[in-house]
Motif scaffolding. Structure first.
Motif, PDB file in Angstrom:
ATOM      1  N   GLU A   1      -2.597  14.884  10.173  1.00 19.92           N
ATOM      2  CA  GLU A   1      -3.461  14.548  11.969  1.00 19.92           C
ATOM      3  C   GLU A   1      -2.529  13.995  12.342  1.00 19.92           C
ATOM      4  O   GLU A   1      -1.818  14.661  13.126  1.00 19.92           O
ATOM      5  N   GLY A   2      -4.135  15.364  13.510  1.00 12.19           N
ATOM      6  CA  GLY A   2      -3.561  16.363  14.885  1.00 12.19           C
ATOM      7  C   GLY A   2      -3.443  14.705  15.877  1.00 12.19           C
ATOM      8  O   GLY A   2      -3.844  13.513  15.769  1.00 12.19           O
ATOM      9  N   GLY A   3      -2.844  14.635  17.070  1.00 10.13           N
ATOM     10  CA  GLY A   3      -2.798  14.140  18.025  1.00 10.13           C
ATOM     11  C   GLY A   3      -2.049  14.839  19.655  1.00 10.13           C
ATOM     12  O   GLY A   3      -2.473  15.984  19.844  1.00 10.13           O
ATOM     13  N   SER A   4      -2.968  14.130  20.647  1.00  8.45           N
ATOM     14  CA  SER A   4      -2.140  14.330  21.730  1.00  8.45           C
ATOM     15  C   SER A   4      -0.906  14.702  21.743  1.00  8.45           C
ATOM     16  O   SER A   4      -0.498  16.157  22.909  1.00  8.45           O
ATOM     17  N   GLN A   5       0.295  14.192  21.627  1.00 12.08           N
ATOM     18  CA  GLN A   5       1.313  14.337  21.680  1.00 12.08           C
ATOM     19  C   GLN A   5       2.361  14.515  20.406  1.00 12.08           C
ATOM     20  O   GLN A   5       3.119  15.526  20.174  1.00 12.08           O
ATOM     21  N   ILE A   6       1.358  13.739  19.150  1.00 13.73           N
ATOM     22  CA  ILE A   6       2.520  13.953  18.010  1.00 13.73           C
ATOM     23  C   ILE A   6       1.380  14.129  17.017  1.00 13.73           C
ATOM     24  O   ILE A   6       0.057  14.139  17.410  1.00 13.73           O
ATOM     25  N   LEU A   7       2.071  15.611  15.750  1.00 14.54           N
ATOM     26  CA  LEU A   7       0.996  15.809  14.954  1.00 14.54           C
ATOM     27  C   LEU A   7       2.133  14.875  13.825  1.00 14.54           C
ATOM     28  O   LEU A   7       3.297  14.495  12.872  1.00 14.54           O
ATOM     29  N   SER A   8       1.154  14.097  13.049  1.00 17.05           N
ATOM     30  CA  SER A   8       1.318  13.256  11.731  1.00 17.05           C
ATOM     31  C   SER A   8       0.866  13.879  10.482  1.00 17.05           C
ATOM     32  O   SER A   8       0.133  14.303  10.133  1.00 17.05           O
ATOM     33  N   VAL A   9       2.358  14.107   9.358  1.00 16.87           N
ATOM     34  CA  VAL A   9       2.625  14.409   8.125  1.00 16.87           C
ATOM     35  C   VAL A   9       2.617  13.260   7.098  1.00 16.87           C
ATOM     36  O   VAL A   9       4.272  13.037   7.779  1.00 16.87           O
ATOM     37  N   THR A  10       1.984  13.120   6.596  1.00 15.61           N
ATOM     38  CA  THR A  10       2.365  11.936   5.404  1.00 15.61           C
ATOM     39  C   THR A  10       2.062  12.410   3.832  1.00 15.61           C
ATOM     40  O   THR A  10       0.720  13.043   3.717  1.00 15.61           O
ATOM     41  N   VAL A  11       3.041  11.940   3.273  1.00 11.13           N
ATOM     42  CA  VAL A  11       2.737  12.130   2.200  1.00 11.13           C
ATOM     43  C   VAL A  11       3.324  10.848   0.968  1.00 11.13           C
ATOM     44  O   VAL A  11       4.463  10.021   1.753  1.00 11.13           O
ATOM     45  N   THR A  12       3.125  10.323  -0.138  1.00  6.48           N
ATOM     46  CA  THR A  12       2.704   9.323  -0.612  1.00  6.48           C
ATOM     47  C   THR A  12       1.764   9.975  -2.138  1.00  6.48           C
ATOM     48  O   THR A  12       1.349  10.806  -2.767  1.00  6.48           O
ATOM     49  N   ASP A  13       2.055   8.842  -3.070  1.00 10.19           N
ATOM     50  CA  ASP A  13       2.505   8.800  -4.511  1.00 10.19           C
ATOM     51  C   ASP A  13       2.380   7.271  -4.648  1.00 10.19           C
ATOM     52  O   ASP A  13       2.207   6.442  -3.849  1.00 10.19           O
ATOM     53  N   ASN A  14       0.952   6.826  -5.772  1.00  9.76           N
ATOM     54  CA  ASN A  14       1.027   6.120  -6.860  1.00  9.76           C
ATOM     55  C   ASN A  14       1.952   5.587  -7.439  1.00  9.76           C
ATOM     56  O   ASN A  14       1.657   4.730  -8.243  1.00  9.76           O
ATOM     57  N   GLY A  15       2.966   5.741  -7.410  1.00 16.64           N
ATOM     58  CA  GLY A  15       3.970   5.546  -8.093  1.00 16.64           C
ATOM     59  C   GLY A  15       4.756   4.417  -8.348  1.00 16.64           C
ATOM     60  O   GLY A  15       4.285   3.595  -7.341  1.00 16.64           O
ATOM     61  N   PRO A  16       5.759   3.934  -9.021  1.00 17.41           N
ATOM     62  CA  PRO A  16       6.091   2.354  -9.000  1.00 17.41           C
ATOM     63  C   PRO A  16       6.874   1.780  -7.624  1.00 17.41           C
ATOM     64  O   PRO A  16       6.906   1.031  -7.358  1.00 17.41           O
ATOM     65  N   GLY A  17       7.327   3.436  -6.793  1.00 11.66           N
ATOM     66  CA  GLY A  17       7.900   2.819  -5.121  1.00 11.66           C
ATOM     67  C   GLY A  17       9.089   1.880  -6.009  1.00 11.66           C
ATOM     68  O   GLY A  17      10.121   2.846  -6.623  1.00 11.66           O
ATOM     69  N   VAL A  18       9.851   2.076  -4.238  1.00  9.73           N
ATOM     70  CA  VAL A  18      10.982   1.401  -5.055  1.00  9.73           C
ATOM     71  C   VAL A  18      11.476  -0.033  -4.932  1.00  9.73           C
ATOM     72  O   VAL A  18      11.120  -0.746  -4.215  1.00  9.73           O
ATOM     73  N   THR A  19      12.124  -0.355  -5.047  1.00 11.74           N
ATOM     74  CA  THR A  19      12.568  -1.887  -4.513  1.00 11.74           C
ATOM     75  C   THR A  19      13.071  -1.851  -2.866  1.00 11.74           C
ATOM     76  O   THR A  19      13.644  -1.523  -2.716  1.00 11.74           O
ATOM     77  N   PRO A  20      12.911  -3.467  -2.982  1.00  8.35           N
ATOM     78  CA  PRO A  20      13.307  -3.494  -1.966  1.00  8.35           C
ATOM     79  C   PRO A  20      14.504  -3.576  -0.860  1.00  8.35           C
ATOM     80  O   PRO A  20      14.856  -2.840  -0.425  1.00  8.35           O
ATOM     81  N   GLU A  21      15.884  -3.721  -2.306  1.00  9.76           N
ATOM     82  CA  GLU A  21      17.238  -3.426  -1.733  1.00  9.76           C
ATOM     83  C   GLU A  21      17.326  -1.781  -1.456  1.00  9.76           C
ATOM     84  O   GLU A  21      18.151  -1.915  -0.714  1.00  9.76           O
ATOM     85  N   ARG A  22      16.806  -1.119  -2.521  1.00 11.21           N
ATOM     86  CA  ARG A  22      17.129   0.404  -1.974  1.00 11.21           C
ATOM     87  C   ARG A  22      15.766   1.282  -0.957  1.00 11.21           C
ATOM     88  O   ARG A  22      16.382   1.736  -0.390  1.00 11.21           O
ATOM     89  N   LEU A  23      14.758   0.399  -0.486  1.00 11.93           N
ATOM     90  CA  LEU A  23      14.294   0.580   0.557  1.00 11.93           C
ATOM     91  C   LEU A  23      14.535   0.724   1.698  1.00 11.93           C
ATOM     92  O   LEU A  23      15.548   1.462   2.598  1.00 11.93           O
ATOM     93  N   LEU A  24      15.492  -0.757   1.698  1.00 13.25           N
ATOM     94  CA  LEU A  24      16.760  -0.961   2.728  1.00 13.25           C
ATOM     95  C   LEU A  24      17.502  -0.198   2.495  1.00 13.25           C
ATOM     96  O   LEU A  24      18.176   0.613   3.716  1.00 13.25           O
ATOM     97  N   GLU A  25      18.735   0.448   1.469  1.00 11.09           N
ATOM     98  CA  GLU A  25      19.379   1.278   1.370  1.00 11.09           C
ATOM     99  C   GLU A  25      19.049   2.670   2.157  1.00 11.09           C
ATOM    100  O   GLU A  25      19.765   3.279   3.111  1.00 11.09           O
ATOM    101  N   LEU A  26      17.783   2.981   1.695  1.00  9.53           N
ATOM    102  CA  LEU A  26      17.295   4.620   2.369  1.00  9.53           C
ATOM    103  C   LEU A  26      17.008   4.444   4.384  1.00  9.53           C
ATOM    104  O   LEU A  26      17.488   5.192   4.819  1.00  9.53           O
ATOM    105  N   GLN A  27      17.031   3.619   4.586  1.00  4.46           N
ATOM    106  CA  GLN A  27      16.543   3.176   5.624  1.00  4.46           C
ATOM    107  C   GLN A  27      17.723   3.097   6.677  1.00  4.46           C
ATOM    108  O   GLN A  27      17.872   3.764   8.097  1.00  4.46           O
TER     109      GLN A  27
END
Length: 612
Positions: A520-546
């Motif tokens: 998606e385009g914008g005036s300042q930022i070009l946004s690229v998003t990759v999503t899947d419908n898998g099980p995702g990650v646990t909250p603990e793993r998400l916090l570790e990645l962040q």
């Protein structure tokens, strides 16, 4: 920003300290002096006014006693046949006794200079006489007493009529009847010892004596004073329009109903009066009298205000001197320090040059020399580390590119495609073409930066190969908005690793896998998003990645592929930390990676692809 910087400077702090060191003691001295002066003035005023009111009360008691004694003249010369008492006892009213009545009333009139007129009524003769300025008038009945005289319960007490306009006691055609406000003592005359009333003697007193006494007890125009009887009627007050009325001021009622016979109190009322009230009570002629003096704060503390103004003038003078001295001292002391901070600010902006003053031998000169040596050392270290870091980054990128190189020859893939076409199997040709494109893209190490459109095409080729493997279990979409700048340069190999992660972590348990790449385009930022419908990650793993993303920890590799953190590090390196990368859960379930790319000038390209 500049104001906050100035507030944090040594010059500002030194100036504030010097001014506070001078102003705080002076201000404290002024406040202490002001409050002590107020307290002293208050105590002195209470003491002086209490004495004044007490002395005035004594004078008023003498005046009221004198008036009361004059009213007792009716009992003078009780043994003389022609006295007023015997005339009343005998009930005589002929012309023979009129000369004696005149003499008696005239003697009463001359006994005090503030007597305006004398009235005499005989109960037995039902006859009245009135003497004004030596002129005697006679009339029948006692109609002149109606509404003015009340028979006292205690026959020893007179009836005191509050101040009122003078009148002629019902005498018609009186030649001279002055109009004044008078205070009247009505003295019933009784036959001794039977206590049978035989007449009434009424004496009208002008208020001049009250006025002369009360005027000595207060400061006209600044204070107010009241003399009240036990009914709350003002016998005299500095507000002459209230004489003869019953003032209902709350402070005055507070003084009247006080249990103490004398005293003072502070008053803060809703009637606009704030100040001190000094009062004195006394008992006389069967009644309780009160003298109350009102002293406003504005008058009481006028001297304290003058002292405060003088002190404020002194304060302002010292303030001016203190500011001038503080500025002079702060400038002289902090000027070399300010030059040092300015040089350090330039170093912070990237100019690694520092000019110190070699002639200074004090602490500032020593500090300047030390900073210069440190800056020179840092400059050398930075240049060496920068060259080393650039070499390491280049080697790391080439190693990563070589890591995903499958080591088979692109020409072999073309041969396989030709055989597929020869045997009329176009699907094999499409797959080998996609694989060849991927290999060519990976093997091109001379092109580390590519347009975003090439990255999308590379990810699409990878997805087509995976779809051949998973058949109907895989669905993918590549959606770009019309205003998306697809020619924006980006580091190579940023999308395919993210898509590969979807298969590694989100495709194992899914019956129908869905992968979406949206731009998606914008005036300042070009946004690229990759999503899947898998099980995702646990909250603990998400916090570790962040936390890894925030701290830029090394990404590492898994199974020979490029890690998520490695992709993020290269994006930040390429866009000078202006690229934003966030990860999170996809709705209703799954995993999402969002990349915010700063826009650069280029062509606008639109494409939307949906494959099953």
């Amino acid at each position: 920003m500049r104001y906050r910087s100035f507030r944090g400077s040594i010059r500002y702090k030194l100036s504030v300290f010097l001014m506070a060191a001078i102003l705080v003691p002076i201000a404290a001295s002024i406040l202490i002096s002001y409050f002590y002066t107020k307290l002293s003035l208050k105590d002195d005023s209470i003491r002086e006014n209490s004495n004044t009111v007490r002395q005035g009360t004594t004078s008023l008691m003498g005046q009221l006693n004198a008036m009361n004694n004059i009213s007792l003249y009716a009992y003078n010369n009780i043994r003389m046949t022609n006295s007023l008492y015997n005339i009343l006892v005998q009930g005589r009213s002929d012309f023979m006794v009129e000369n004696n009545i005149y003499s008696g009333l005239h003697a009463i009139e001359q006994s005090a200079r503030d007597i305006q007129q004398v009235y005499l009524y005989s109960d037995l003769a039902d006859q009245s006489w009135l003497l004004i300025d030596g002129y005697l008038k006679r009339g029948p009945g006692s109609s002149g007493l109606d509404g003015h005289f009340v028979q006292p319960l205690d026959k020893n007490d007179p009836f005191l009529e509050p101040p009122h306009p003078s009148h002629n006691y019902g005498m018609e055609e009186f030649p001279y009847s002055p109009s004044n406000t008078v205070f009247t003592i009505h003295r019933p005359v009784y036959r001794a010892p039977l206590k049978e009333r035989i007449g009434v003697l009424s004496i009208d007193f002008k208020l001049d004596e009250f006025r002369s006494i009360m005027n000595m007890l207060y400061d006209k125009g600044q204070e107010n004073i009241y003399l009240l009887d036990d009914t709350g009627t003002a016998i005299y007050t500095s507000r002459e329009e209230e004489i003869g009325t019953k003032p209902d001021y709350a402070w005055l009622q507070h003084a009247r109903y006080s249990f103490t016979g004398a005293g003072h109190f502070d008053w803060r009322g809703d009637d606009g009066f704030n100040g001190i009230v000094v009062f004195e009570k006394f008992e006389l002629i069967g009644r309780i009298w009160i003298v109350a003096k009102q002293i406003p704060d504005s008058y009481l503390y006028s001297n304290a205000a003058s002292v405060l103004r003088i002190n404020m003038l002194v304060l302002l003078t010292f303030l001016f001197i203190a500011i001038a001295a503080a500025l002079f001292v702060s400038v002289m002391v902090t000027a070399p320090i300010k030059r040092l901070t300015e040089s350090i600010r330039k170093i912070k902006l990237g100019k690694l040059q520092f000019d110190s003053d070699p002639d200074r031998s004090d602490e500032v000169g020593v500090l300047g020399s030390a900073i210069k040596n440190m800056v020179d050392t840092i400059d050398n270290l930075i240049m060496r580390e920068l060259r080393l870091e650039l070499a390491n980054k280049d080697n790391q990128l080439k190693a990563l590119q070589a890591q995903i190189n499958p080591h088979f020859i692109f020409n072999t893939l073309q041969s396989i495609g030709s055989v597929a076409l020869h045997h009329k199997v176009p699907r094999i040709y499409e797959l080998t073409s996609s694989l060849g494109l991927m290999m060519r893209y990976n093997m091109n190490t001379e092109e580390p930066v590519v347009p975003l459109s090439k990255e999308i095409a590379h990810a699409q080729a990878y997805l087509e190969l995976q779809q051949q493997r998973f058949k109907d279990r895989l669905r993918y979409r590549i959606v770009t908005s019309r205003d998306a700048a697809l020619d924006t340069p980006v580091p190579k190999m940023i999308l395919q690793p993210l898509v590969e992660n979807c298969f590694k972590h989100g495709f194992e348990s899914a019956e129908q896998a869905e992968i979406t790449i949206s731009v998606e385009g914008g005036s300042q930022i070009l946004s690229v998003t990759v999503t899947d419908n898998g099980p995702g990650v646990t909250p603990e793993r998400l916090l570790e990645l962040q936390l890894q993303i925030a701290s830029e920890q090394p990404g590492g590799t898994e199974g020979g592929s490029i890690g998520l953190i490695n992709v993020i590090s290269r994006l930040r390196l390429f866009f000078n930390d202006k690229a934003a990368v966030t990860i999170g859960h996809a709705e209703p379930h799954g995993f999402s990676v969002h990349i915010g790319i700063p826009l650069t000038e280029g062509a606008i390209y639109h494409e939307s692809t949906d494959r099953r």
